[in-house]
Design an enzyme around this catalytic site. Structure first.
Site, PDB file in Angstrom:
ATOM      1  N   ASP A   1     -23.180  33.183  13.098  1.00  0.00           N
ATOM      2  CA  ASP A   1     -22.142  33.911  12.586  1.00  0.00           C
ATOM      3  C   ASP A   1     -22.387  33.763  10.990  1.00  0.00           C
ATOM      4  O   ASP A   1     -22.426  32.661  10.508  1.00  0.00           O
ATOM      5  CB  ASP A   1     -20.894  33.630  12.978  1.00  0.00           C
ATOM      6  CG  ASP A   1     -19.753  34.633  12.653  1.00  0.00           C
ATOM      7  OD1 ASP A   1     -19.476  35.472  13.170  1.00  0.00           O
ATOM      8  OD2 ASP A   1     -19.107  34.130  11.461  1.00  0.00           O
ATOM      9  N   ILE A   2     -22.431  34.651  10.304  1.00  0.00           N
ATOM     10  CA  ILE A   2     -22.554  34.470   8.755  1.00  0.00           C
ATOM     11  C   ILE A   2     -21.294  34.137   8.203  1.00  0.00           C
ATOM     12  O   ILE A   2     -20.201  34.729   8.395  1.00  0.00           O
ATOM     13  CB  ILE A   2     -23.000  35.888   8.039  1.00  0.00           C
ATOM     14  CG1 ILE A   2     -24.395  36.252   8.572  1.00  0.00           C
ATOM     15  CG2 ILE A   2     -23.010  35.858   6.523  1.00  0.00           C
ATOM     16  CD1 ILE A   2     -24.678  37.610   8.149  1.00  0.00           C
TER      17      ILE A   2
ATOM     18  N   GLU B   1     -20.711  40.435  12.138  1.00  0.00           N
ATOM     19  CA  GLU B   1     -21.658  39.692  11.162  1.00  0.00           C
ATOM     20  C   GLU B   1     -22.054  38.403  12.128  1.00  0.00           C
ATOM     21  O   GLU B   1     -22.597  37.306  11.875  1.00  0.00           O
ATOM     22  CB  GLU B   1     -21.281  39.101  10.168  1.00  0.00           C
ATOM     23  CG  GLU B   1     -19.888  37.921  10.344  1.00  0.00           C
ATOM     24  CD  GLU B   1     -18.532  38.686  10.238  1.00  0.00           C
ATOM     25  OE1 GLU B   1     -18.419  40.017  10.467  1.00  0.00           O
ATOM     26  OE2 GLU B   1     -17.571  38.032   9.948  1.00  0.00           O
TER      27      GLU B   1
END
Lengths: 180, 376
Positions: free
Chosen positions: B248-249, B291
């Site tokens: 996950d960004i 994301e």
């Protein structure tokens, strides 16, 4: 005219009269072909006219009689040389329509340039036949000889009556064939 | 007596002359018949060929119509042409995005590739098929590129109406391999195949679009789920290790809000590219959420998965983006887990990854956490 008619005509003269008659006939006729005929060649019809006329002169047999006899001779020749045309045929009334419908058709395959007379047949009543012959060559006597030979060959009991209509451009000859 | 002999002599002479004449006529007739027979033989041969061609076309049409698989259609086309011409080599190209894409090659052309711009040039120049005969002596750049010499080289465009869908290159070493009749048939076959190939390409494209995330080029979640389920079952059946990584960004909402959505998209694309770069071809990757990315690593135990995640974390941290008048970087958090036992499921595996990812976030982000991590 196809050479076969000429070679058979000489054959007819040989048989009916004599070998000498044939040779004399050719000599006095002064033919363009000089009488050198082959069955596969083609010659002027005028030569046949000359031959018939001179034969009549030499033998005192009338032209009409000569042509009828030659017709009978031709029929016998056809019978021997082309038995396939007679296969399965048992009577004159069955055979004559085939001259136009089948025999002439086959002849044209071999000789596309052959000039064949028209023989149109129709059946006015059961057991009768009208054969219409159209030609400018006036060989109706020969045709009659052929028809008579056919009647004799099949052993039919038929008579042939002939009428001529001269009103058109070319004469129309009707052979009316009916039981005796 | 004398007279009689003279008559016989004359008749003999006449008959000899007649025989000669008959022979001439018959010989001419025989010649005529011979010519006619030859003509008929030609007609019969042409008809036999036409019948065979019609039969080929009919059965090819039927076969083409029954398949949507590209490979099958191309093989069919080659085999139908092969029935009529001895082909010593062939190459197939498909036309996409204004250029030829190499598809496959075989025979003498195996492993050889004509420069595709040259190929396009030939086809544009010829406005159709291009045939080079007796290329032994030809000083021709296409052949130079091919590095082979042949009797006949055919460049056969596959087109539907005016639309180019591909190109078939054939190599024949037999001098008279392609005559006029066969040529007509080959073109007819190519035209028919082109229609089916175009359909198959469209079908393939639609299939591709249905499984790919258009922005990142990774698989979408639906395709990931179906493929991952298969791989998970396979690993369980054969007792193979299998690991998953959730990525996950960090602070992605902040990136979007600060630099705008187009910059945000660029971040998503580059992170996806970094994933693909680090992974093996057999691994399965997907854009799992906004994301969030998911990676399924086949035949991989958790220590190896941890290594990969760590490498990936470093790669992501090194990406530099332009935005807001300057440069910025992003980080990502990773959750890793391995398949446990025969009772384990894909859902459970991904749930454990999710927990580990949550733990990584909790511990300050930009880090990799593997399950179990000492939950309390």
């Amino acid at each position: 005219m196809k050479g076969l008619v000429f070679t058979e005509f000489i054959e007819y003269v040989d048989n009916r009269f004599s070998f000498e008659t044939s040779e004399n006939l050719i000599e006095i006729s002064d033919l363009p072909s000089e009488g050198v005929y082959t069955s596969v060649g083609t010659y002027e019809f005028r030569e046949l006219e000359t031959l018939v006329r001179n034969l009549s002169y030499l033998t005192d047999v009338p032209v009409a009689e000569i042509l009828r006899e030659f017709g009978r001779h031709l029929f016998r020749h056809f019978l021997i040389s082309f038995p396939i045309f007679f296969e399965g045929i048992k009577s004159t009334l069955a055979f004559l329509p085939r001259v136009q419908d089948y025999i002439h058709l086959e002849v044209r395959k071999l000789y596309p340039d052959a000039e064949l007379p028209d023989f149109i047949c129709n059946v006015p009543a059961q057991g009768q036949l009208i054969m219409v012959y159209r030609s400018t060559r006036n060989l109706e006597d020969l045709a009659e000889g052929l028809i008579q030979a056919s009647i004799d060959y099949f052993g039919d009991s038929l008579t042939v009556k002939r009428s001529t209509d001269d009103s058109g451009d070319e004469p129309v000859i009707r052979f009316f064939i009916a039981p005796k | 007596m004398e007279k009689q002999l003279e008559l016989m002599r004359r008749r003999l002479v006449r008959e000899r002359l007649a025989r000669k004449e008959a022979e001439t006529i018959i010989e001419a007739k025989i010649r005529e018949l011979y010519v006619k027979t030859q003509e008929l033989e030609c007609i019969a041969a042409a008809e036999r060929r036409a019948r065979m061609e019609a039969e080929t076309l009919r059965s090819a049409l039927e076969a083409f119509a029954s398949g949507l698989e590209l490979e099958e259609i191309v093989n069919l086309l080659e085999s139908y042409i092969g029935h009529h011409v001895v082909i010593d080599g062939s190459t197939v190209y498909f036309y996409r995005d204004d250029n030829f894409r190499f598809y496959k090659s075989s025979g003498l052309l195996d492993g050889r590739c004509i420069d595709t711009e040259l190929l396009l040039g030939y086809i544009e120049h010829a406005q159709g098929p291009w045939v080079l005969f007796e290329t032994f002596d030809a000083d021709d750049s296409a052949l130079w590129v091919l590095g082979t010499r042949s009797r006949i080289l055919v460049i056969l465009p596959l087109a539907v109406q005016e639309r180019l869908v591909g190109c078939l290159v054939l190599l024949c070493n037999e001098k008279n391999a392609i005559d006029e009749n066969v040529w007509g048939l080959i073109q007819a076959l190519a035209n028919e195949a082109a229609i089916t190939i175009e359909n198959a390409l469209l079908f393939q494209e639609i299939k591709r679009l249905s499984i790919i995330d258009p922005l990142t080029g990774l698989y979408n979640r639906r395709h990931f789920n179906s493929t991952a389920t298969l791989e998970f079952d396979r690993a369980r059946r054969y007792g193979l290790p299998l690991s998953a990584v959730l990525l996950d960004i960090d602070y992605f909402k902040h990136v979007n809000d600060t630099y705008g959505h187009s910059v945000g998209d660029e971040v998503l694309v580059k992170v996806a590219a970094a994933c693909m770069h680090e992974m093996r071809k057999t691994d399965i990757h997907a854009r799992y959420g906004g994301e969030e990315y998911c990676l399924l690593l086949l035949q991989t135990a958790s220590d190896m998965a941890l290594n990969l995640a760590e490498r990936l974390r470093e790669s992501v941290a090194q990406l530099v983006f332009e935005g807001g008048g300057g440069n910025f970087t992003v980080t990502a958090s990773f959750g890793v887990s391995e398949r446990l036992n025969d009772n384990d499921t894909l859902n459970n595996l991904l749930e454990r990854c999710d927990k580990a990812l949550y733990e990584a976030k909790k511990r300050g982000r930009n880090r990799v956490v593997a399950w179990p991590f000492g939950e309390s």
